[in-house]
Design an enzyme around this catalytic site. Structure first.
Site, PDB file in Angstrom:
ATOM      1  N   ASN A  48       0.833  -1.209   0.000  1.00 20.26           N
ATOM      2  CA  ASN A  48       0.000   0.000   0.000  1.00 20.26           C
ATOM      3  C   ASN A  48       0.869   1.261   0.000  1.00 20.26           C
ATOM      4  O   ASN A  48       0.354   2.366   0.189  1.00 20.26           O
ATOM      5  CB  ASN A  48      -0.909   0.017   1.229  1.00 20.26           C
ATOM      6  CG  ASN A  48      -1.835  -1.182   1.259  1.00 20.26           C
ATOM      7  OD1 ASN A  48      -2.318  -1.613   0.220  1.00 20.26           O
ATOM      8  ND2 ASN A  48      -2.070  -1.720   2.439  1.00 20.26           N
ATOM      9  N   HIS A 127     -14.117  -2.001   5.922  1.00 23.72           N
ATOM     10  CA  HIS A 127     -12.947  -2.655   6.510  1.00 23.72           C
ATOM     11  C   HIS A 127     -13.225  -3.187   7.918  1.00 23.72           C
ATOM     12  O   HIS A 127     -14.070  -2.652   8.643  1.00 23.72           O
ATOM     13  CB  HIS A 127     -11.818  -1.609   6.572  1.00 23.72           C
ATOM     14  CG  HIS A 127     -10.499  -2.155   6.979  1.00 23.72           C
ATOM     15  ND1 HIS A 127      -9.984  -1.968   8.239  1.00 23.72           N
ATOM     16  CD2 HIS A 127      -9.582  -2.878   6.298  1.00 23.72           C
ATOM     17  CE1 HIS A 127      -8.795  -2.553   8.306  1.00 23.72           C
ATOM     18  NE2 HIS A 127      -8.528  -3.105   7.142  1.00 23.72           N
ATOM     19  N   GLU A 161     -15.954   3.345   3.196  1.00 22.32           N
ATOM     20  CA  GLU A 161     -14.621   3.618   2.679  1.00 22.32           C
ATOM     21  C   GLU A 161     -14.793   4.481   1.426  1.00 22.32           C
ATOM     22  O   GLU A 161     -15.884   4.533   0.853  1.00 22.32           O
ATOM     23  CB  GLU A 161     -13.914   2.310   2.298  1.00 22.32           C
ATOM     24  CG  GLU A 161     -13.565   1.431   3.483  1.00 22.32           C
ATOM     25  CD  GLU A 161     -12.834   0.151   3.082  1.00 22.32           C
ATOM     26  OE1 GLU A 161     -11.989   0.180   2.176  1.00 22.32           O
ATOM     27  OE2 GLU A 161     -13.133  -0.887   3.697  1.00 22.32           O
ATOM     28  N   SER A 165     -10.644  -1.105  -0.079  1.00 21.84           N
ATOM     29  CA  SER A 165      -9.331  -1.745   0.018  1.00 21.84           C
ATOM     30  C   SER A 165      -9.258  -3.071  -0.720  1.00 21.84           C
ATOM     31  O   SER A 165      -8.215  -3.415  -1.254  1.00 21.84           O
ATOM     32  CB  SER A 165      -8.965  -1.963   1.486  1.00 21.84           C
ATOM     33  OG  SER A 165      -9.943  -2.754   2.127  1.00 21.84           O
ATOM     34  N   ASP A 185     -13.711   6.623   5.372  1.00 19.06           N
ATOM     35  CA  ASP A 185     -12.379   6.069   5.591  1.00 19.06           C
ATOM     36  C   ASP A 185     -11.609   6.180   4.280  1.00 19.06           C
ATOM     37  O   ASP A 185     -11.889   5.458   3.324  1.00 19.06           O
ATOM     38  CB  ASP A 185     -12.517   4.612   6.049  1.00 19.06           C
ATOM     39  CG  ASP A 185     -11.160   3.963   6.304  1.00 19.06           C
ATOM     40  OD1 ASP A 185     -10.142   4.492   5.839  1.00 19.06           O
ATOM     41  OD2 ASP A 185     -11.142   2.900   6.960  1.00 19.06           O
ATOM     42  N   HIS A 188      -6.940   4.322   1.761  1.00 23.14           N
ATOM     43  CA  HIS A 188      -6.203   4.005   0.535  1.00 23.14           C
ATOM     44  C   HIS A 188      -6.189   5.166  -0.464  1.00 23.14           C
ATOM     45  O   HIS A 188      -5.663   5.019  -1.566  1.00 23.14           O
ATOM     46  CB  HIS A 188      -6.798   2.751  -0.120  1.00 23.14           C
ATOM     47  CG  HIS A 188      -6.580   1.548   0.725  1.00 23.14           C
ATOM     48  ND1 HIS A 188      -5.450   0.773   0.639  1.00 23.14           N
ATOM     49  CD2 HIS A 188      -7.315   1.031   1.738  1.00 23.14           C
ATOM     50  CE1 HIS A 188      -5.504  -0.192   1.547  1.00 23.14           C
ATOM     51  NE2 HIS A 188      -6.636  -0.057   2.222  1.00 23.14           N
ATOM     52  N   LYS A 217       0.285   4.140   4.533  1.00 25.98           N
ATOM     53  CA  LYS A 217       0.093   3.633   3.169  1.00 25.98           C
ATOM     54  C   LYS A 217       0.773   4.636   2.211  1.00 25.98           C
ATOM     55  O   LYS A 217       1.979   4.658   2.141  1.00 25.98           O
ATOM     56  CB  LYS A 217      -1.391   3.399   2.910  1.00 25.98           C
ATOM     57  CG  LYS A 217      -1.982   2.399   3.946  1.00 25.98           C
ATOM     58  CD  LYS A 217      -3.403   1.991   3.631  1.00 25.98           C
ATOM     59  CE  LYS A 217      -4.110   1.336   4.802  1.00 25.98           C
ATOM     60  NZ  LYS A 217      -3.564   0.077   5.253  1.00 25.98           N
TER      61      LYS A 217
HETATM   62  C1  LIG Z   1      -9.974   0.848   4.702  1.00 23.83           C
HETATM   63  C2  LIG Z   1      -8.957   0.668   5.765  1.00 23.83           C
HETATM   64  N1  LIG Z   1      -9.118   1.334   6.928  1.00 23.83           N
HETATM   65  C3  LIG Z   1      -8.228   1.216   7.910  1.00 23.83           C
HETATM   66  C4  LIG Z   1      -7.116   0.418   7.781  1.00 23.83           C
HETATM   67  C5  LIG Z   1      -6.180   0.296   8.922  1.00 23.83           C
HETATM   68  O1  LIG Z   1      -5.086   1.129   8.756  1.00 23.83           O
HETATM   69  P1  LIG Z   1      -3.741   0.820   9.519  1.00 23.83           P
HETATM   70  O2  LIG Z   1      -2.994  -0.174   8.696  1.00 23.83           O
HETATM   71  O3  LIG Z   1      -3.059   2.131   9.626  1.00 23.83           O
HETATM   72  O4  LIG Z   1      -4.111   0.255  10.863  1.00 23.83           O
HETATM   73  C6  LIG Z   1      -6.899  -0.281   6.575  1.00 23.83           C
HETATM   74  C7  LIG Z   1      -5.738  -1.125   6.302  1.00 23.83           C
HETATM   75  O5  LIG Z   1      -4.941  -1.567   6.998  1.00 23.83           O
HETATM   76  C8  LIG Z   1      -7.853  -0.172   5.559  1.00 23.83           C
HETATM   77  O6  LIG Z   1      -7.711  -0.853   4.424  1.00 23.83           O
END
Ligand SMILES: Cc1ncc(COP(=O)(O)O)c(C=O)c1O
Length: 360
Positions: A48, A127, A161, A165, A185, A188, A217
Site C-alpha cells: 500500500n 474494513h 470507505e 481496500s 475512511d 487508501h 500507506k
Molecule cells: C480501509 C482501511 N481502513 C483502515 C485500515 C487500517 O489502517 P492501519 O494499517 O493504519 O491500521 C486499513 C488497512 O490496513 C484499511 O484498508
C-alpha cells in the site's frame, strides 16, 4: 497439563485443515518496489506504499528518536506530534487528531461519536476496523449492500470507505450524504488521489463530517489521523479510548509521516495513475477479471487463488492470494496494487507473469 492449550491447538489444526493457516513472510526491501525473500528477488505488487515513499531516503532518515514512553495525555506528547497534526490540519482544512494506526482511528472515532439510541448505516464491504469499531458501540447497525446506501433517513451516522481496500472501487460519496453525519475512511486514497492528495471526498467535492486517513500507506510511515469539525478533537483527546489508553507514536514515526506528507507530490500521483492504467489495460488484454478503477487492481481467481499467487511468486512477482474471511468465499482474488515507482518493464513483466499463471 498435556491438553492445557487443547482448544487452541484444535483451532490451529482446523485452520490448517481448511488451508486457512496464514504464514508471515520476511521481506527485506531492496528498493521502492523490490524486496528479497528467502533469497529470491521479488517485484512487489501488493504494497500500500502507493507513492514509493516507505523506502525514501528522507523518510528512512526521519525514523529516528525515541519512543514516547506513555500515552500522549501522560508524558508522551512530543513536538513532532504537534508538527504533524498542524501540517495535517492545514492540508485538510480542519483539525486533525493522530492515532497510532488506522485500525485505532476507526475504533476511536466510531466509539466516540456514536451513542446508545443512535443508528448507523455501514457499507457491507467496509474494513474490519470499521466493523470492529461499530461492534464496540451500542448503536443499532444497518448494513447495506456494497455501494447502495439505503435507510439513511433517521440515521445518526453513515460510514463508508472511499477507495475500497479489497475491491478497488470508489464510492459515490454524494449518495451517502444527508441530514446524518458522514464518516469516510480514506485509508487508501489520502496521498494518492484528489487535489493535494486529500482523497476521494475532495476529488468529488464532498466534505464528510469525519475523515479517517492513514499515514502508513501512501504517506510511507505509520499511524493515522481523523479530521473533523472543531468540536471533534477535544472529544477524541478526552474520551476516545483508542487515543487515551495507548502509547503515543514514536517521534521518528511522526517525523517520517511529516516527510511523507511533503514528498506525496502531484508528480508521484500522476505516475501512480499512469502506472495503474498501464497495469489495468495489460490485465484486461490478457482477459483477467480485474476489478476496481484506481491503483488497487484485484484479479478474481476463485479457488485457484493460492496456485496463481504461487506461480506469480515463482516468476518473481509478489502478490499474495486474498481468501475468506477477508473476502467472501468464491470471490478469492490476487490483489495487485500499483506504485508510482514501478517501471513500465516491471508492470509488463507482472502482466506476462499473470497471463502465464492464469493459464497454468
Ligand atoms: C480501509 C482501511 N481502513 C483502515 C485500515 C487500517 O489502517 P492501519 O494499517 O493504519 O491500521 C486499513 C488497512 O490496513 C484499511 O484498508
Amino acid at each position: 497439563m498435556a491438553d492445557r492449550y487443547g482448544p487452541l491447538l484444535a483451532r490451529v489444526a482446523a485452520l490448517e485443515a481448511a488451508g486457512l493457516r496464514r504464514e508471515l513472510l520476511a521481506l527485506e526491501p531492496t528498493g521502492p518496489t523490490t524486496a528479497r525473500a528467502a533469497g529470491q528477488e521479488l517485484t512487489v505488487f501488493c504494497s500500500n506504499d502507493y507513492l514509493g515513499l516507505a523506502q525514501h531516503p528522507e523518510l528512512r532518515e526521519a525514523f529516528r528518536g525515541g519512543g514516547a514512553g506513555s500515552a500522549r495525555l501522560v508524558s508522551g506528547n512530543r513536538p513532532a506530534h504537534a508538527a504533524l497534526e498542524a501540517a495535517l490540519s492545514e492540508r485538510f482544512g480542519r483539525p486533525a487528531t493522530l492515532f497510532s494506526s488506522g485500525y485505532a482511528a476507526n475504533l476511536g472515532l466510531l466509539t466516540t461519536v456514536l451513542q446508545r439510541g443512535d443508528r448507523v448505516v455501514s457499507d457491507a464491504l467496509n474494513h474490519a476496523s470499521i466493523i470492529d469499531g461499530l461492534r464496540l458501540t451500542a448503536a443499532e447497525r444497518t448494513i447495506v449492500p456494497h455501494g447502495s446506501p439505503a435507510q439513511l433517513s433517521g440515521a445518526r451516522l453513515a460510514v463508508t470507505e472511499s477507495l475500497f481496500s479489497m475491491d478497488g472501487d470508489v464510492a459515490a460519496l454524494e449518495s451517502w450524504t444527508g441530514e446524518h453525519w458522514l464518516a469516510v475512511d480514506e485509508a487508501h486514497a489520502v496521498g494518492a488521489l484528489g487535489p493535494d492528495g486529500r482523497g476521494v471526498a475532495a476529488q468529488q467535492g464532498v466534505e464528510p463530517d469525519f475523515l479517517v486517513g492513514t499515514l502508513g500507506k501512501a504517506f510511507g510511515a505509520a499511524g493515522a489521523f481523523v479530521v473533523g469539525p472543531e468540536v471533534l478533537r477535544p472529544l477524541l483527546v478526552s474520551t476516545a479510548r483508542a487515543f487515551v489508553y495507548t502509547t503515543g507514536l514514536p517521534e521518528g514515526v511522526a517525523a517520517a509521516a511529516l516527510a511523507g506528507l511533503r514528498h506525496a507530490t502531484r508528480e508521484r500521483r500522476e505516475r501512480l495513475a499512469a502506472n495503474a492504467a498501464r497495469l489495468r489495460s495489460g490485465l484486461r488484454q490478457i482477459g483477467a477479471n480485474v476489478l476496481g478503477s484506481a491503483h488497487i487492481l484485484p484479479v478474481l481467481t476463485g479457488e485457484r487463488t493460492m496456485a496463481v499467487a504461487a506461480r506469480l511468486r515463482t516468476a518473481g512477482i509478489f502478490a499474495p492470494g486474498i481468501r475468506s474471511p477477508t473476502v467472501p468465499r468464491g470471490l478469492e482474488r490476487v490483489r495487485l496494487t500499483a506504485s508510482s515507482e514501478h517501471t513500465e518493464a516491471q508492470i509488463d513483466r507482472c502482466v506476462e507473469a499473470m497471463d502465464a499463471a492464469l493459464r497454468g
